[in-house]
Scaffold this active site. Structure first.
Site, mmCIF file in Angstrom:
data_model
loop_
_atom_site.group_PDB
_atom_site.id
_atom_site.type_symbol
_atom_site.label_atom_id
_atom_site.label_comp_id
_atom_site.label_asym_id
_atom_site.label_seq_id
_atom_site.Cartn_x
_atom_site.Cartn_y
_atom_site.Cartn_z
ATOM 1 N N LYS A 168 5.554 -0.454 -14.522
ATOM 2 C CA LYS A 168 6.675 -0.827 -14.047
ATOM 3 C C LYS A 168 7.010 -1.926 -15.306
ATOM 4 C CE LYS A 168 7.582 -3.621 -10.422
ATOM 5 N NZ LYS A 168 8.178 -3.397 -9.074
ATOM 6 N N GLY A 172 0.876 -1.239 0.235
ATOM 7 C CA GLY A 172 0.082 0.005 -0.139
ATOM 8 C C GLY A 172 0.902 1.269 0.081
ATOM 9 N N ASP A 228 -4.690 -6.055 -5.769
ATOM 10 C CA ASP A 228 -3.481 -6.770 -5.495
ATOM 11 C C ASP A 228 -4.338 -8.462 -5.278
ATOM 12 O OD1 ASP A 228 -0.478 -6.111 -5.215
ATOM 13 O OD2 ASP A 228 -1.043 -8.336 -4.510
HETATM 14 C C1 LIG Z 1 6.314 -4.518 -6.055
HETATM 15 S S1 LIG Z 1 4.844 -4.940 -5.413
HETATM 16 C C2 LIG Z 1 4.094 -3.485 -5.223
HETATM 17 C C3 LIG Z 1 4.219 -2.431 -4.193
HETATM 18 C C4 LIG Z 1 3.202 -1.395 -3.977
HETATM 19 N N1 LIG Z 1 3.417 -0.468 -5.120
HETATM 20 C C5 LIG Z 1 3.388 -0.483 -2.647
HETATM 21 O O1 LIG Z 1 4.065 0.456 -2.876
HETATM 22 O O2 LIG Z 1 3.255 -1.013 -1.735
HETATM 23 C C6 LIG Z 1 4.203 -5.962 -6.589
HETATM 24 C C7 LIG Z 1 2.716 -6.316 -6.357
HETATM 25 O O3 LIG Z 1 2.148 -7.043 -7.710
HETATM 26 C C8 LIG Z 1 1.354 -7.996 -7.069
HETATM 27 N N2 LIG Z 1 0.614 -8.598 -8.332
HETATM 28 C C9 LIG Z 1 1.759 -9.552 -9.102
HETATM 29 N N3 LIG Z 1 1.005 -10.149 -9.990
HETATM 30 C C10 LIG Z 1 -0.551 -9.775 -9.957
HETATM 31 C C11 LIG Z 1 -1.691 -10.024 -10.641
HETATM 32 N N4 LIG Z 1 -1.684 -10.776 -11.525
HETATM 33 N N5 LIG Z 1 -2.897 -9.255 -10.220
HETATM 34 C C12 LIG Z 1 -2.839 -8.510 -9.258
HETATM 35 N N6 LIG Z 1 -1.583 -7.951 -8.429
HETATM 36 C C13 LIG Z 1 -0.361 -8.674 -8.801
HETATM 37 C C14 LIG Z 1 2.032 -8.707 -5.992
HETATM 38 O O4 LIG Z 1 0.979 -9.273 -5.356
HETATM 39 C C15 LIG Z 1 2.778 -7.438 -5.482
HETATM 40 O O5 LIG Z 1 1.967 -7.166 -3.995
#
Ligand SMILES: C[S@@+](CC[C@H](N)C(=O)[O-])C[C@H]1O[C@@H](n2cnc3c(N)ncnc32)[C@H](O)[C@@H]1O
Length: 268
Positions: free
Chosen positions: A163, A48, A68
């Site tokens: 990203k 978050g 997410d």
């Molecule tokens: C680098 S983290 C994000 C961090 C976030 N931006 C923050 O500031 O807290 C990447 C996230 O992408 C989510 N994710 C990966 N594949 C996904 C999908 N198919 N659908 C939804 N979320 C996904 C992962 O669960 C993970 O929590």
């Protein structure tokens, strides 16, 4: 002290849930992404950190919806909603549309679907296996899901941040994004880890024009704009045609397409 620890410690001190919050902060500082009152969609939002930054920027006048796979603990900001689900699953997109208050079944509705979103950001990343080709392909797949969501929900003029990981399929993906936005640039925030191949594509100004630069067409000039240019409408889209007057029917070549209006040159 290593740079990653600086951001980690800062996040702890300043109450951010993840050090990645500083990446979005730096993106916002770089391109002035958010405005007060914006509606923002944050894909891959857990835990978050980005939600916190977006909520601060849009203030209580705006709305932020995060999605997410993981559960996201409730945020203090009253205008932040979260959806738990997989963005590659149509059901999750259904619940995202519901959270935004738009028709969740756009295929069944008539007319133009609602597109209320000002900014779509995606920090989604696959679980890395260490196998470069596979990780890259899975990352591009997630980018494309985010891109589809952006096209489905963004207002004309809206912005998209995603990203990406460097690799062979990135150029094709970038070309596809460039076709739908006024301009696109790659940016690596200082808060990204030094050895990471991650970067962000910053796509500004979603275009929503029924014409493209270079199109040749015949238009009816119905009006004259403030600058004295003739104004023609193509499917509701405004084309300025210098050197023409209301009442004329002229052949033109489109030379500049912006999200809300474009320019065309009269062909003699
Ligand atoms: C680098 S983290 C994000 C961090 C976030 N931006 C923050 O500031 O807290 C990447 C996230 O992408 C989510 N994710 C990966 N594949 C996904 C999908 N198919 N659908 C939804 N979320 C996904 C992962 O669960 C993970 O929590």
């Amino acid at each position: 002290m290593a740079r990653k620890d600086d951001y980690y410690n800062r996040a702890k001190q300043e109450g951010y849930r993840a050090r990645s919050a500083y990446k979005l902060r730096q993106i916002d500082e770089e391109v002035d992404l958010f405005d007060r009152g914006d509606t923002v969609v944050d894909l891959g939002a857990a835990p978050g950190g980005w939600l916190q930054v977006a909520a601060e920027e849009v203030t209580e006048a705006g709305t932020v919806v995060g999605v997410d796979l993981q559960r996201i603990d409730e945020l203090e900001h009253p205008h932040v909603e979260t959806v738990r689900g997989d963005m590659t699953d149509e059901r999750t997109r259904y619940y995202l549309r519901k959270a935004l208050g738009v028709d969740p079944d756009p295929d069944e509705s008539e007319g133009t679907p609602d597109r209320p979103v000002d900014v779509v950001v995606s920090d989604m990343a696959p679980n890395m296996t260490g196998e470069y080709q596979l990780d890259h392909a899975r990352s591009i797949h997630l980018c494309r899901q985010a891109f589809d969501t952006a096209l489905e929900l963004l207002k004309p003029g809206g912005d998209f941040v995603v990203k990406v990981f460097d690799g062979p399929d990135l150029a094709d993906f970038r070309d596809d994004v460039e076709a739908q936005f006024q301009y696109v640039r790659a940016y690596t925030p200082e808060a990204s880890r030094k050895r990471s191949s991650e970067r962000y594509l910053l796509a500004r100004g979603r275009t929503d024009a029924p014409v493209s630069a270079g199109d040749r067409l015949t238009v009816d000039v119905t009006d004259v704009g403030e600058e004295g240019d003739g104004v023609a409408r193509v499917d509701g889209y405004t084309l300025f045609v210098p050197g023409t007057e209301a009442g004329e029917t002229v052949e033109v070549v489109v030379d500049d397409v912006k999200p809300r209006f474009g320019f065309a040159e009269r062909v003699e």
